[in-house]
Design a protein around this motif. Sequence first.
Motif, PDB file in Angstrom:
ATOM      1  N   ALA A 218     -36.822   6.649  -0.252  1.00 19.78           N
ATOM      2  CA  ALA A 218     -36.452   5.241  -0.062  1.00 19.78           C
ATOM      3  C   ALA A 218     -34.938   5.074  -0.065  1.00 19.78           C
ATOM      4  CB  ALA A 218     -37.084   4.383  -1.148  1.00 19.78           C
ATOM      5  N   ILE A 219     -34.269   5.640  -1.080  1.00 16.62           N
ATOM      6  CA  ILE A 219     -32.818   5.424  -1.223  1.00 16.62           C
ATOM      7  C   ILE A 219     -32.066   6.015  -0.039  1.00 16.62           C
ATOM      8  CG2 ILE A 219     -30.818   6.070  -2.616  1.00 16.62           C
ATOM      9  CD1 ILE A 219     -32.702   5.761  -5.068  1.00 16.62           C
TER      10      ILE A 219
ATOM     11  N   ALA D 153     -19.819   8.359  -2.980  1.00 19.12           N
ATOM     12  CA  ALA D 153     -19.375   7.263  -3.843  1.00 19.12           C
ATOM     13  C   ALA D 153     -20.431   6.177  -3.945  1.00 19.12           C
ATOM     14  CB  ALA D 153     -18.075   6.682  -3.299  1.00 19.12           C
ATOM     15  N   SER D 154     -21.011   5.804  -2.801  1.00 18.55           N
ATOM     16  CA  SER D 154     -21.982   4.712  -2.848  1.00 18.55           C
ATOM     17  C   SER D 154     -23.300   5.179  -3.462  1.00 18.55           C
ATOM     18  CB  SER D 154     -22.212   4.117  -1.466  1.00 18.55           C
ATOM     19  OG  SER D 154     -22.613   5.115  -0.567  1.00 18.55           O
ATOM     20  N   LEU D 155     -23.604   6.479  -3.334  1.00 19.31           N
ATOM     21  CA  LEU D 155     -24.808   6.993  -3.996  1.00 19.31           C
ATOM     22  C   LEU D 155     -24.633   6.963  -5.509  1.00 19.31           C
ATOM     23  CD1 LEU D 155     -26.337   9.964  -2.006  1.00 19.31           C
ATOM     24  CD2 LEU D 155     -27.426   7.868  -2.772  1.00 19.31           C
ATOM     25  N   ALA D 157     -22.702   4.866  -7.146  1.00 23.94           N
ATOM     26  CA  ALA D 157     -22.806   3.446  -7.523  1.00 23.94           C
ATOM     27  C   ALA D 157     -24.271   3.014  -7.526  1.00 23.94           C
ATOM     28  CB  ALA D 157     -22.000   2.588  -6.558  1.00 23.94           C
ATOM     29  N   THR D 158     -25.055   3.510  -6.546  1.00 20.53           N
ATOM     30  CA  THR D 158     -26.479   3.183  -6.480  1.00 20.53           C
ATOM     31  C   THR D 158     -27.215   3.689  -7.716  1.00 20.53           C
ATOM     32  OG1 THR D 158     -26.503   3.226  -4.062  1.00 20.53           O
ATOM     33  CG2 THR D 158     -28.599   3.610  -5.171  1.00 20.53           C
ATOM     34  N   LEU D 159     -26.966   4.964  -8.071  1.00 21.84           N
ATOM     35  CA  LEU D 159     -27.640   5.539  -9.233  1.00 21.84           C
ATOM     36  C   LEU D 159     -27.263   4.778 -10.499  1.00 21.84           C
ATOM     37  CD1 LEU D 159     -27.358   9.355  -8.457  1.00 21.84           C
ATOM     38  CD2 LEU D 159     -29.351   7.867  -8.261  1.00 21.84           C
ATOM     39  N   LEU D 160     -25.971   4.424 -10.626  1.00 22.56           N
ATOM     40  CA  LEU D 160     -25.518   3.669 -11.793  1.00 22.56           C
ATOM     41  C   LEU D 160     -26.254   2.327 -11.865  1.00 22.56           C
ATOM     42  CD1 LEU D 160     -23.380   4.031 -14.022  1.00 22.56           C
ATOM     43  CD2 LEU D 160     -21.889   2.565 -12.688  1.00 22.56           C
ATOM     44  N   MET D 161     -26.368   1.665 -10.703  1.00 27.05           N
ATOM     45  CA  MET D 161     -27.039   0.361 -10.642  1.00 27.05           C
ATOM     46  C   MET D 161     -28.515   0.509 -11.017  1.00 27.05           C
ATOM     47  SD  MET D 161     -25.809  -2.595  -9.815  1.00 27.05           S
ATOM     48  CE  MET D 161     -26.808  -3.784 -10.741  1.00 27.05           C
ATOM     49  N   LEU D 220     -27.346  -9.052  -7.639  1.00 29.46           N
ATOM     50  CA  LEU D 220     -26.107  -8.279  -7.632  1.00 29.46           C
ATOM     51  C   LEU D 220     -26.329  -6.857  -7.116  1.00 29.46           C
ATOM     52  CD1 LEU D 220     -24.670  -9.458 -11.059  1.00 29.46           C
ATOM     53  CD2 LEU D 220     -24.043 -10.239  -8.781  1.00 29.46           C
ATOM     54  N   GLY D 221     -27.529  -6.305  -7.377  1.00 31.89           N
ATOM     55  CA  GLY D 221     -27.723  -4.887  -7.122  1.00 31.89           C
ATOM     56  C   GLY D 221     -28.037  -4.509  -5.685  1.00 31.89           C
ATOM     57  N   ILE D 222     -28.754  -5.376  -4.973  1.00 30.83           N
ATOM     58  CA  ILE D 222     -29.154  -4.980  -3.620  1.00 30.83           C
ATOM     59  C   ILE D 222     -27.931  -4.761  -2.736  1.00 30.83           C
ATOM     60  CG2 ILE D 222     -31.488  -5.904  -3.597  1.00 30.83           C
ATOM     61  CD1 ILE D 222     -30.430  -8.417  -2.298  1.00 30.83           C
ATOM     62  N   SER D 223     -26.826  -5.449  -3.050  1.00 34.12           N
ATOM     63  CA  SER D 223     -25.587  -5.227  -2.297  1.00 34.12           C
ATOM     64  C   SER D 223     -25.141  -3.774  -2.447  1.00 34.12           C
ATOM     65  CB  SER D 223     -24.473  -6.126  -2.821  1.00 34.12           C
ATOM     66  OG  SER D 223     -24.948  -7.414  -3.043  1.00 34.12           O
ATOM     67  N   VAL D 224     -25.248  -3.258  -3.662  1.00 34.02           N
ATOM     68  CA  VAL D 224     -24.787  -1.897  -3.937  1.00 34.02           C
ATOM     69  C   VAL D 224     -25.669  -0.882  -3.217  1.00 34.02           C
ATOM     70  CG1 VAL D 224     -24.357  -0.217  -5.760  1.00 34.02           C
ATOM     71  CG2 VAL D 224     -23.894  -2.626  -6.171  1.00 34.02           C
ATOM     72  N   VAL D 225     -26.986  -1.075  -3.307  1.00 36.18           N
ATOM     73  CA  VAL D 225     -27.916  -0.116  -2.727  1.00 36.18           C
ATOM     74  C   VAL D 225     -27.869  -0.168  -1.193  1.00 36.18           C
ATOM     75  CG1 VAL D 225     -30.330   0.600  -2.678  1.00 36.18           C
ATOM     76  CG2 VAL D 225     -29.350  -0.266  -4.781  1.00 36.18           C
TER      77      VAL D 225
END
Lengths: 248, 248, 248, 248
Positions: A218-219, D153-155, D157-161, D220-225
């Motif tokens: 998914a990700i 970087a965005s992955l 941030a995604t994992l952190l979120m 807030l999170g869907i923006s990051v993912v």
Amino acid sequence: MKTYLENSLFPSETGTSTILERGLSYIILLSVFALVLETEPTLSQPFQGYFDQAETIFLTIFSCEYIARLVLAGVRPEYQGLKGRLKYMVSPFALVDLIAILPGLVAGLLPDLMLIRLVRLIRMMRIAKLIKSNRALMAFFIACRASGSQLAASLIATLLMLFVGAVLLYVAESEAQPEMFGSIPRAMWWSMATLTTVGYGDTYPITVLGKLLASMVAILGISVVALPAGIIAANFSKKLEELKSDDR
Amino acid sequence: MKTYLENSLFPSETGTSTILERGLSYIILLSVFALVLETEPTLSQPFQGYFDQAETIFLTIFSCEYIARLVLAGVRPEYQGLKGRLKYMVSPFALVDLIAILPGLVAGLLPDLMLIRLVRLIRMMRIAKLIKSNRALMAFFIACRASGSQLAASLIATLLMLFVGAVLLYVAESEAQPEMFGSIPRAMWWSMATLTTVGYGDTYPITVLGKLLASMVAILGISVVALPAGIIAANFSKKLEELKSDDR
Amino acid sequence: MKTYLENSLFPSETGTSTILERGLSYIILLSVFALVLETEPTLSQPFQGYFDQAETIFLTIFSCEYIARLVLAGVRPEYQGLKGRLKYMVSPFALVDLIAILPGLVAGLLPDLMLIRLVRLIRMMRIAKLIKSNRALMAFFIACRASGSQLAASLIATLLMLFVGAVLLYVAESEAQPEMFGSIPRAMWWSMATLTTVGYGDTYPITVLGKLLASMVAILGISVVALPAGIIAANFSKKLEELKSDDR
Amino acid sequence: MKTYLENSLFPSETGTSTILERGLSYIILLSVFALVLETEPTLSQPFQGYFDQAETIFLTIFSCEYIARLVLAGVRPEYQGLKGRLKYMVSPFALVDLIAILPGLVAGLLPDLMLIRLVRLIRMMRIAKLIKSNRALMAFFIACRASGSQLAASLIATLLMLFVGAVLLYVAESEAQPEMFGSIPRAMWWSMATLTTVGYGDTYPITVLGKLLASMVAILGISVVALPAGIIAANFSKKLEELKSDDR
């Protein structure tokens, strides 16, 4: 009178649309709206008579329009003479016009109820008559064609992603949920629902391995499936801009 | 005192907002928040008295504000004199102000409970009072208007896609699930839930043909329905940038 | 030795990271991973002893790190002397370091089990220690701050949209589904699930009016809620580009 | 004949694809399609014989192709001589070719049914043979690699979120729903389903605090993912543009 009809039915790119031209657009919308409502049993059963009458009127209008177009097609140099008329009859727009009336004319002759129902649905193709007169929709189709190679590329990537997701979940979940993940084609339905982020909830992994793989798919995968949207959006915006500046 | 009120109630574009102006914004938010909480039975039943008292206070404040605005409207050249005041009263912002207090004043006179409830909801229009003083929201509405033709185009494409999806699934699933796909309007609900990728899961295809068509519709269609988001985002960003540079 | 420690614990922006610095990053990740696994009863019950031992080791390492940082803070001009050390102790990064060890040190003193559990969770703040050393995450936070006014604007638009959606569905569905749509705060949960396109499926409209309004809200609203994503993405990409070119 | 084979199996970047080259692509697709259908019990049971025959044919073709490639590899300077052939054999593309035929050759020798089934799945790696000859997919992979640091970087941030969301919901819901939110790893499944906006509906908060936190995390999170999607889209479009202009 004849000039007005010609301008309405064969509008030049630069001219403004006449009242007749716009009126026909609304009649098309209205006729499709009626066809849509007619499929709803709670509406069609008590009001079948009205629907039939409306359809007769629409059919008459579209038949007149088709004949008028055929007669007046000569206004365009390429459709002059009998040979030109035949050439016009097989042009995509004229075929759509024919499809929009034909089912109404022949439906009564069909023996099978199911067939009649399907043929009646074809009448909804009338909506396609609108596309040619709608600048925005035209821009949309041009945008799709202009970004063809990119769209094809992202569609291939999408299909590959759907396939990989289905294989992984099939391996992980086929034992636990044979009904939903028992084969790759079945897992494909999960794959589609997940990667488009629709997520109906009729099928999802329940094992730990399945959930882990599903999370990874998914990700990483939704980015791939979201590609066409970004590509169309970028091109659509550009094309509409161009169409607008062409007008000036 | 009068000048301060004038600056607060009729702020010029360039001036900084006064404490009174900001205070009114917070009171609006607070009053809407109270109205929202009041709809929750578990809160409104034990604390109805407090909610009524709060509403009386809010109503008094907004009534005073409305009268003050009417009196001071003359500070703007176009609203001077009695005729100017009448012109002010029918301006969109003044009408919103009136709508924000009127339901509270007339609600007691209504005979029907259901009607009272609906009229009470109209008070939530107070939130619209905030929009005119919020630069970001203004930028958002300007962005929507600026991209009007593009938005209209993508909305038409969206509606067409919703329609095509509904027709296809109606053909495939109407026999298997008459309750959910038994007519095109019913299939439209599926079409909407799928193409916006919400996917509630209350309705999804169960036949093989239905799943195949649904997959095609979803993969191709979500791009179309995602268009407005991309268009608004692009224009919103641009407009906010412009508004910012206007300040300097 | 002292210089190596100084370079590792107080790395300059331009220098390369030492093995010790990287090692500490992995230990942080490992310790948070252990804390995460410990919350799972099927793992923590049979292996509680191992988790406790691991936590003791992690606590020792982070305590040593904290003391070493305190001692060596003088390497930075602004933290020299006793006063400088106090200034260092209240700097955000040092506070995060303290929070990362404090719960482990005081947890044993707490009387209440629930409190212990919550305090133990605070240890997960250790993950925040990683952010300061991760360039990409830093770029992400800088991007969010840089697009602050745009983000705030789109968040306000999002909240307004959520509110409008909730009010409309409350009006349409409160009678049919009092449990889910019986008040505006309740309808807000539907509004959130729909406009973010998550669509859990625990709540959706069932009346015709509700479905119509929900469709309108969804089609128009998801564009608004998707705004922050677009804004962050645009700024994030830009900032990361800048950070990269700064290195050269 | 030999030259034709060489051009087909070792196409130069600039040349047009031969019929043999394209034919092989279709055979690969066909063979994978057969493998996919074979996993479906309702198809494989009545038609097992046909599937076995088809697989024998595909295996023969791919074996011939592999040998032909090995023999003709000398056409490329770097693969000349026996040493060059060995070098070719361990090149990624040659290994994929080997993996595509090996399972079919050795499957009969395996004692365990489950193992046979897994080995048979490896044959689907044949699809990877297509990537190297598909320009669009290549552009996609190049785009992913080019935006590597941004994607990483965005992955992160995604994992952190995902982690932050799971911790918050674990705190709020672990008491009310121990089955679904009883530990952080379990809450992670909710976190993934929500932040990717898939929303299966198998797990969602039911407490007021849980719903509030979930709303905040989602908005807030869907923006990051959604970041990776935007980044890949931007780079993919750019790379495809470059590949196209390289051709001229």
